[in-house]
Design an enzyme around this catalytic site. Structure first.
Site, mmCIF file in Angstrom:
data_model
loop_
_atom_site.group_PDB
_atom_site.id
_atom_site.type_symbol
_atom_site.label_atom_id
_atom_site.label_comp_id
_atom_site.label_asym_id
_atom_site.label_seq_id
_atom_site.Cartn_x
_atom_site.Cartn_y
_atom_site.Cartn_z
ATOM 1 C CE1 TYR A 32 1.263 -0.344 4.336
ATOM 2 C CE2 TYR A 32 0.262 1.835 4.350
ATOM 3 C CZ TYR A 32 1.073 0.895 4.935
ATOM 4 O OH TYR A 32 1.724 1.189 6.109
ATOM 5 C CD GLU A 177 10.941 1.628 9.790
ATOM 6 O OE1 GLU A 177 10.898 2.590 9.017
ATOM 7 O OE2 GLU A 177 10.580 0.481 9.458
ATOM 8 C CG LEU A 201 8.763 2.490 4.174
ATOM 9 C CD1 LEU A 201 8.470 1.288 3.279
ATOM 10 C CD2 LEU A 201 7.476 3.191 4.544
HETATM 11 O O1 PSZ Z 1 -1.216 8.424 8.699
HETATM 12 C C1 PSZ Z 1 -0.290 7.773 9.213
HETATM 13 O O2 PSZ Z 1 -0.310 7.411 10.390
HETATM 14 C C2 PSZ Z 1 0.901 7.420 8.388
HETATM 15 S S1 PSZ Z 1 1.050 7.921 6.805
HETATM 16 C C3 PSZ Z 1 2.549 7.173 6.602
HETATM 17 C C4 PSZ Z 1 2.903 6.558 7.742
HETATM 18 C C5 PSZ Z 1 1.965 6.694 8.763
HETATM 19 N N1 PSZ Z 1 4.039 5.859 7.935
HETATM 20 C C6 PSZ Z 1 5.011 5.622 6.940
HETATM 21 C C7 PSZ Z 1 6.232 4.979 7.493
HETATM 22 C C8 PSZ Z 1 6.177 3.705 8.095
HETATM 23 O O3 PSZ Z 1 4.997 3.063 8.184
HETATM 24 C C9 PSZ Z 1 7.351 3.110 8.593
HETATM 25 C C10 PSZ Z 1 7.324 1.784 9.246
HETATM 26 N N2 PSZ Z 1 8.523 3.761 8.483
HETATM 27 C C11 PSZ Z 1 8.611 4.977 7.920
HETATM 28 C C12 PSZ Z 1 7.477 5.636 7.439
HETATM 29 C C13 PSZ Z 1 7.621 6.990 6.811
HETATM 30 O O4 PSZ Z 1 7.429 6.897 5.419
HETATM 31 P P1 PSZ Z 1 6.866 8.107 4.562
HETATM 32 O O5 PSZ Z 1 7.707 9.282 4.905
HETATM 33 O O6 PSZ Z 1 7.059 7.666 3.165
HETATM 34 O O7 PSZ Z 1 5.444 8.297 4.967
#
Ligand code: PSZ
Length: 283
Positions: A32, A177, A201
């Protein structure tokens, strides 16, 4: 949200239903993306489409649409739902088939998408958030944006139960992370964050931040850092699509720095806002 996407078509939200034998539902067999929308425009859409294609390729799901078609589809959905400020969620699963772990032959993947209104978390951006530490119990392909999020969910729930916003995960002494974010420390003016390998990620927000650092002579080290370095950091912050650049002011009840968002974090928040406005217009 009035409309959603089901297999490439915009349908009424109430008609967007999937089968109980969908492999996404049975096995979490899919990937996703979450894309931020500001002023009705997708931020870093190209990067999200690329990562979606890469994630789906890495688990052998062939995308039935190219990146341009996907982008157009999501733009149409945003328009139909009159979304100005929020997110668009898109996922693809291997499709519907009788239960069997091995891939079914000749099954059509199932693509869905929907939108959600979401404000910018101005308060959290200003005051910062509290976090906890937790062992990273996830698998070894965290670079794939998989629907399987149990490790992440359990970590986030632990944080929530302790009144915290995020759980910072670590494998032994090494910080990986957050449960849904990338983690950065600042020490003596240097921004340090885990290298983008199989253990995290590759955050798109992270990449925007690293590009901003490069453009403004802020030193960066992309490498693993330890729990000890985390506890000794001048500043700590997290990044994600929805959390942008969020200061971390406490870890396991211990204050970070002087308990206030630090100057490098503040600077990166300002640069991040500039990038949003360059792509999506003034906020
Ligand atoms: O709405 C939310 O709570 C969101 S929207 C994107 C995320 C959470 N997280 C992305 C994510 C992740 O799930 C993990 C495990 N590591 C890093 C990230 C950050 O990724 P980007 O910057 O691409 O959203």
């Amino acid at each position: 949200m009035k409309y959603a996407i089901l297999n490439g078509k915009i349908v009424n939200r109430t008609e967007a239903k999937v089968d109980i034998e969908d492999r996404g539902y049975q096995f979490g067999d899919g990937v996703y993306e979450v894309i931020r929308v500001y002023n009705g425009k997708m931020f870093t859409a190209k990067e999200h489409m690329e990562r979606f294609a890469k994630s789906s390729d890495s688990i052998g799901i062939k995308l039935p649409y190219n990146r341009e078609q996907l982008t157009k589809m999501l733009e149409d959905l945003i328009e139909k739902n009159s979304l100005k400020l929020g997110i668009v969620y898109m996922q693809i699963t291997r499709g519907v088939a009788p239960r069997n772990h091995a891939f079914p032959s000749a099954v059509a993947p199932c693509l869905t998408a929907y939108t959600k209104e979401l404000p910018i978390p101005v308060n959290l951006l200003q005051t910062g958030v509290k976090t906890i530490l937790t062992e990273d119990i996830r698998w070894l392909r965290c670079d794939i944006k998989s629907l399987n999020l149990l490790g992440n969910i359990l970590a986030k729930q632990k944080a929530a139960e302790e009144g915290c916003y995020e759980a910072i995960q670590h494998r032994g002494q090494e910080v990986t992370e957050g449960s849904s974010s990338n983690i950065f420390i600042v020490k003596d003016g240097v921004v340090i964050t885990h290298e983008s390998n199989n253990l995290i990620l590759k955050g798109i927000t992270k990449d925007v931040i690293l590009r901003a650092c490069a453009g403004h002579h802020i030193r960066v080290e992309e490498r693993t850092f330890t729990l000890n370095e985390l506890s000794q950091a001048d500043e700590v912050f997290l990044s994600s699509t929805t959390s942008e650049v969020t200061p971390i002011v406490a870890i396991d009840g211990k204050t970070v720095g002087d308990g206030q968002p630090g100057p490098v974090t503040r600077k990166l928040q300002a640069l991040f806002k500039q990038e949003i406005e360059a792509q999506c217009g003034v906020l």
